[in-house]
Design a protein around this motif. Structure first.
Motif, mmCIF file in Angstrom:
data_model
loop_
_atom_site.group_PDB
_atom_site.id
_atom_site.type_symbol
_atom_site.label_atom_id
_atom_site.label_comp_id
_atom_site.label_asym_id
_atom_site.label_seq_id
_atom_site.Cartn_x
_atom_site.Cartn_y
_atom_site.Cartn_z
ATOM 1 N N LEU A 1 -11.464 36.960 -33.205
ATOM 2 C CA LEU A 1 -11.882 36.285 -34.436
ATOM 3 C C LEU A 1 -12.207 37.263 -35.559
ATOM 4 O O LEU A 1 -12.304 36.858 -36.717
ATOM 5 N N ASN A 2 -12.375 38.548 -35.216
ATOM 6 C CA ASN A 2 -12.672 39.552 -36.248
ATOM 7 C C ASN A 2 -11.506 40.527 -36.425
ATOM 8 O O ASN A 2 -11.701 41.726 -36.621
ATOM 9 N N ARG A 3 -10.296 39.978 -36.417
ATOM 10 C CA ARG A 3 -9.094 40.787 -36.661
ATOM 11 C C ARG A 3 -9.216 41.466 -38.030
ATOM 12 O O ARG A 3 -9.774 40.887 -38.957
ATOM 13 N N LYS A 4 -8.638 42.662 -38.136
ATOM 14 C CA LYS A 4 -8.812 43.442 -39.363
ATOM 15 C C LYS A 4 -8.362 42.680 -40.618
ATOM 16 O O LYS A 4 -9.063 42.651 -41.623
ATOM 17 N N GLY A 5 -7.203 42.088 -40.566
ATOM 18 C CA GLY A 5 -6.694 41.367 -41.732
ATOM 19 C C GLY A 5 -7.595 40.212 -42.137
ATOM 20 O O GLY A 5 -7.803 39.952 -43.328
ATOM 21 N N VAL A 6 -8.145 39.528 -41.154
ATOM 22 C CA VAL A 6 -9.040 38.403 -41.428
ATOM 23 C C VAL A 6 -10.355 38.920 -42.018
ATOM 24 O O VAL A 6 -10.897 38.334 -42.958
ATOM 25 N N ARG A 7 -10.853 40.030 -41.492
ATOM 26 C CA ARG A 7 -12.087 40.619 -42.045
ATOM 27 C C ARG A 7 -11.876 41.025 -43.499
ATOM 28 O O ARG A 7 -12.729 40.780 -44.357
ATOM 29 N N ASN A 8 -10.744 41.634 -43.787
ATOM 30 C CA ASN A 8 -10.447 42.049 -45.164
ATOM 31 C C ASN A 8 -10.378 40.840 -46.102
ATOM 32 O O ASN A 8 -10.890 40.883 -47.221
ATOM 33 N N LEU A 9 -9.749 39.785 -45.617
ATOM 34 C CA LEU A 9 -9.626 38.581 -46.439
ATOM 35 C C LEU A 9 -10.997 37.946 -46.675
ATOM 36 O O LEU A 9 -11.302 37.507 -47.788
ATOM 37 N N ARG A 10 -11.839 37.911 -45.633
ATOM 38 C CA ARG A 10 -13.193 37.364 -45.793
ATOM 39 C C ARG A 10 -13.958 38.140 -46.861
ATOM 40 O O ARG A 10 -14.651 37.561 -47.694
ATOM 41 N N TRP A 11 -13.816 39.453 -46.838
ATOM 42 C CA TRP A 11 -14.513 40.312 -47.794
ATOM 43 C C TRP A 11 -14.071 39.977 -49.223
ATOM 44 O O TRP A 11 -14.888 39.815 -50.122
ATOM 45 N N ALA A 12 -12.757 39.870 -49.404
ATOM 46 C CA ALA A 12 -12.230 39.586 -50.747
ATOM 47 C C ALA A 12 -12.622 38.181 -51.200
ATOM 48 O O ALA A 12 -13.009 37.975 -52.362
ATOM 49 N N LEU A 13 -12.547 37.212 -50.288
ATOM 50 C CA LEU A 13 -12.886 35.830 -50.659
ATOM 51 C C LEU A 13 -14.383 35.679 -50.925
ATOM 52 O O LEU A 13 -14.785 34.926 -51.816
ATOM 53 N N PHE A 14 -15.198 36.396 -50.168
ATOM 54 C CA PHE A 14 -16.643 36.344 -50.401
ATOM 55 C C PHE A 14 -16.963 36.853 -51.809
ATOM 56 O O PHE A 14 -17.802 36.297 -52.514
ATOM 57 N N ALA A 15 -16.256 37.901 -52.223
ATOM 58 C CA ALA A 15 -16.487 38.513 -53.541
ATOM 59 C C ALA A 15 -16.211 37.531 -54.680
ATOM 60 O O ALA A 15 -16.811 37.640 -55.747
ATOM 61 N N VAL A 16 -15.331 36.565 -54.456
ATOM 62 C CA VAL A 16 -15.029 35.586 -55.499
ATOM 63 C C VAL A 16 -15.629 34.213 -55.181
ATOM 64 O O VAL A 16 -15.230 33.197 -55.757
ATOM 65 N N GLY A 17 -16.559 34.198 -54.237
ATOM 66 C CA GLY A 17 -17.292 32.953 -53.947
ATOM 67 C C GLY A 17 -16.514 31.912 -53.174
ATOM 68 O O GLY A 17 -16.851 30.731 -53.213
ATOM 69 N N LYS A 18 -15.482 32.332 -52.437
ATOM 70 C CA LYS A 18 -14.655 31.366 -51.705
ATOM 71 C C LYS A 18 -14.848 31.460 -50.187
ATOM 72 O O LYS A 18 -14.078 30.864 -49.438
ATOM 73 N N HIS A 19 -15.805 32.250 -49.749
ATOM 74 C CA HIS A 19 -16.048 32.409 -48.321
ATOM 75 C C HIS A 19 -17.539 32.634 -48.102
ATOM 76 O O HIS A 19 -18.149 33.348 -48.894
ATOM 77 N N PRO A 20 -18.150 32.077 -47.049
ATOM 78 C CA PRO A 20 -17.521 31.244 -46.023
ATOM 79 C C PRO A 20 -17.195 29.846 -46.549
ATOM 80 O O PRO A 20 -17.763 29.431 -47.548
#
Ligand SMILES: [Zn+2]
Length: 143
Positions: free
Chosen positions: A121-140
């Motif tokens: 569940l913490n695959r690198k690509g998914v972690r990177n996407l979570r980081w970017a989406l969190f920065a723009v208020g779209k995650h979680p």
């Protein structure tokens, strides 16, 4: 209900809408995914799992392929076999939480930890996407 490999369009839509188009394991959002998500059998067809709403989950392709036909894995802390998280019978927040910057999922229970490990569940690509989406208020995702 059919038990064939084919999942009727109406059933597929029910599962997707029920999950709010979010992977029921890693919480990835289909809207921010390069790939369409899958409707997966929680209890696999291989083990006679039925194609009915109660046995189906919405899943990103990564979680779906890592889960494959398994239903359990070793809890890396306790060392015992634990059943995977079942989104139909269990509450995500009781088995998982986020780390402080919402990039990693932490397993809280044997089921949570076995699922984090086996489905990656913490695959690198998914972690990177979570980081970017969190920065723009779209995650979680708000579900
Ligand atoms: Zn996923």
């Amino acid at each position: 209900m059919t038990d064939s490999k084919h999942i009727p369009a109406k059933l597929r839509e029910l599962v997707a809408v029920r999950a709010n188009f979010v992977c029921e394991y890693c919480q990835s959002q289909e809207d921010f995914s390069a790939e369409s998500f899958a409707v997966e059998h929680i209890f696999p067809r291989f083990l006679d799992g039925k194609t009915v709403a109660e046995n189906l989950a919405y899943s990103c392709l990564g979680c779906n392929s890592h889960k494959a036909t398994r239903i359990a894995a070793i809890d890396p802390v306790g060392g015992t076999t634990a059943a995977f998280f079942n989104p139909r019978l269990q509450n995500w927040n009781e088995h998982f939480s986020w780390n402080s910057n919402f990039t990693e999922i932490i397993g809280l229970t044997p089921t949570g930890r076995a699922t984090v490990e086996a489905l990656k569940l913490n695959r690198k690509g998914v972690r990177n996407l979570r980081w970017a989406l969190f920065a723009v208020g779209k995650h979680p995702p708000q579900i």
